[in-house]
Design a protein around this motif. Structure first.
Motif, PDB file in Angstrom:
ATOM      1  N   PHE A 248       0.821  -1.020  -0.073  1.00 63.34           N
ATOM      2  CA  PHE A 248       0.063  -0.001   0.152  1.00 63.34           C
ATOM      3  C   PHE A 248       0.767   1.062  -0.140  1.00 63.34           C
ATOM      4  N   ARG A 249       0.847   1.956  -1.011  1.00 62.46           N
ATOM      5  CA  ARG A 249       1.410   3.355  -1.412  1.00 62.46           C
ATOM      6  C   ARG A 249       0.690   4.448  -0.636  1.00 62.46           C
ATOM      7  N   ASP A 250       1.341   5.228   0.214  1.00 63.40           N
ATOM      8  CA  ASP A 250       0.602   6.098   0.741  1.00 63.40           C
ATOM      9  C   ASP A 250      -0.038   7.171  -0.201  1.00 63.40           C
ATOM     10  N   LYS A 251      -1.203   7.480   0.026  1.00 63.21           N
ATOM     11  CA  LYS A 251      -1.900   8.433  -0.732  1.00 63.21           C
ATOM     12  C   LYS A 251      -2.317   7.973  -2.053  1.00 63.21           C
ATOM     13  N   SER A 252      -2.272   6.649  -2.189  1.00 57.86           N
ATOM     14  CA  SER A 252      -2.523   5.895  -3.751  1.00 57.86           C
ATOM     15  C   SER A 252      -4.124   6.018  -3.548  1.00 57.86           C
TER      16      SER A 252
END
Length: 551
Positions: free
Chosen positions: A533-537
């Motif tokens: 999970f990439r932040d702000k994706s």
């Protein structure tokens, strides 16, 4: 003497909204202490089936570990035990065969499971691909993704246990002709909001990737190759989709089946919604977690109490199988025949902080391995003791435990669940994840925003050591390198029967190549799957940094 549980405001909010008994007008009829007594007393009735007069003693032990927040079972057990519904399992996998009857039977059963508080997983890999022939109508098939949308809509209208929307896992094999549509469907944030998606990646695909060769996509109806794609292009597409939206995850399905404890009963095709529980068709599983934060005293691990809780936890979960009221006969039959349980942990990051160890350190890996190896060994001993008292699980013959000559009451004993809500109730860190931040905002119960301040950080706040300890010990999810996330997952997976729920948190600036490298490392390490999970994706995410904190 028994004491009432000590719960913070966020825990009380969650319990009042979701778990405690209410009357028809929504008025509370139960305290948290009453909830723990209800659960402990009801589950302990199972003891009477095997040893008359054992219930009261065991109920007292169950109550103490629950009220001390040393162990908590999965949410449906807390919600439903001793109540009209009595559906106690969190995880279900339902089969979806290539016929309308099978598909809509599964939709109906999904609705019943969600209504009772459970989550469901499915493999859609047997469904014929889009534009394939439908002989009975001389029409063309609409493909797996179109049917996943039907399950998604059904979930939308059935509120889970009257309190929360249901969760689903949708899985498609990487050799299915519709894999590219499946992989990219959630790039549109409005699609499949009630589903997590995972690609079942095979060893054959990984060989094609390593050799940079083409990989055949096969129609499951005819077993004919429909087309070939470059393996590296397809894996790149998966990595790009996960970089964009956090989905799909990858499930290394052949690795999962190499660890299938009952291979003669069938192959595992799917998992529960958070992917920590691989299950056979119609199987269900009950989970519970030991709070590792409470297993530290004066910077020392409380091994004796950890042993006691492991034995009590296995007994509690085996009793849950006895007391559960199952949503369908098929589910009851295979669940009772395999008796899978999943004892795991929460509060690992807090344990490390209490021990003075950074999350991404060699010491943390050593402790994680030691703790889970201990729980695994003791859980097997506990299941063996239960087998002597109550008999081995009915599908024992031909199982991996039969081959090892180890009598077991349960086909599996260990699982690492995410414990998001349970961690909130116990005021500790989730599962084996690092802390998200020392202070952050969390969405709970679908739409309530709460501020979380780490309880251990509160203890050092304002002291002379705050800055030094924060930098060294309070390692936030985005500060931990991807490989260190994976290493922690690895040492737990080595000592867990089922699988490990773990998110590889990536900073916003991470690249698609980073995602791909996570997948390759996870496969090499023998993990059963992984999620990034990439932040702000996503526009909407459950955890986010507070106003004054930058992730």
């Amino acid at each position: 003497m028994d004491t009432a549980p000590r719960l913070d405001d966020n825990a009380l909010l969650v319990l009042r909204k979701r778990y405690l008994v209410k009357d028809s007008e929504g008025k509370l009829l139960e305290t948290p202490e009453g909830m723990f007594r209800r659960v402990a007393g009801f589950i302990a009735w199972a003891e009477e089936r095997y040893r008359a007069g054992n219930r009261d003693r065991v109920a007292g032990e169950f109550y103490r570990m629950l009220s001390n927040l040393e162990f908590l079972p999965n949410s449906p057990t807390l919600m439903n035990a001793g109540r009209e519904m009595d559906q106690l399992a969190a995880c279900f996998v339902l089969p979806v065969e290539d016929s309308l009857d099978s598909i809509f039977d599964a939709v109906k059963m999904t609705a019943k499971i969600h209504q009772s508080g459970g989550g469901t997983g499915f493999s859609f890999s047997k469904l014929r691909p889009k534009n394939d022939v439908v002989a009975s109508t001389m029409g063309v098939a609409s493909g797996p993704v179109s049917f996943i949308k039907i399950f998604n809509t059904a979930t939308e209208v059935i509120k889970q246990g009257g309190t929360r929307r249901g969760a689903n896992m949708g899985i498609l094999r990487i050799d299915h002709p519709d894999i590219e549509e499946f992989v990219t469907v959630k790039k549109d944030p409005k699609e499949l909001r009630n589903f997590n998606l995972s690609v079942a990646v095979t060893d054959a695909f990984m060989e094609a990737y390593q050799g940079d060769t083409d990989f055949p996509l096969v129609n499951p109806r005819t077993q004919q190759t429909v087309k070939k794609v470059r393996a590296r292009d397809l894996f790149g597409l998966i990595a790009e989709a996960a970089w964009t939206s956090g989905e799909p995850g990858v499930l290394f399905i052949d690795t999962v089946n190499r660890h299938n404890p009952t291979p003669r009963i069938g192959d595992i095709e799917a998992t529960n919604p958070c992917a920590e529980q691989p299950l056979l068709p119609y199987e269900s599983c009950c989970l519970g977690s030991i709070n590792l934060s409470r297993m530290v005293n004066n910077s020392q691990i409380r091994w004796e109490r950890l042993r006691d809780l492991t034995h009590l936890g296995v007994r509690f979960l085996d009793d849950v199988i006895e007391m559960n009221r199952y949503p369908a006969p098929e589910i009851e039959q295979i669940t009772r025949r395999n008796r899978k349980i999943g004892l795991g942990v929460m509060g690992f990051a807090h344990m490390l902080i209490r021990l003075g160890m950074p999350y991404d350190s060699p010491e943390a890996l050593k402790v994680g391995g030691e703790v889970m190896r201990f729980i695994q060994a003791e859980s097997k001993e506990a299941s063996k003791i239960l087998a002597e008292e109550r008999g081995v699980f009915p599908n024992f013959r031909g199982s991996m435990w039969d081959a090892q000559g180890l009598p077991q009451r349960n086909a599996t004993t260990t699982t690492i669940a995410p414990t998001g809500t349970l961690g909130l109730i116990a005021d500790t860190s989730s599962g084996i994840e690092p802390i998200y931040d020392v202070a952050y905002v969390r969405i709970i119960l679908g739409d309530i925003e709460v501020k979380i301040v780490d309880p251990l950080y509160e203890e050092i706040k304002g002291t002379g050591k705050e800055r030094e300890l924060r930098a060294r010990l309070f390692r936030r999810a985005h500060e931990v390198a991807p490989i260190d996330h994976l290493r922690i997952q690895g040492v737990f997976q080595e000592n867990v029967d089922n699988a490990v729920s773990k998110t590889i948190n990536l900073p916003e600036h991470a690249t698609v190549e980073t995602v791909l490298n996570v997948y390759l490392a996870a496969y090499r390490m023998g993990l059963k799957g992984t999620t990034v999970f990439r932040d702000k994706s996503r526009d909407h995410q459950v955890l986010s940094c507070g106003e004054h904190h930058v992730c």
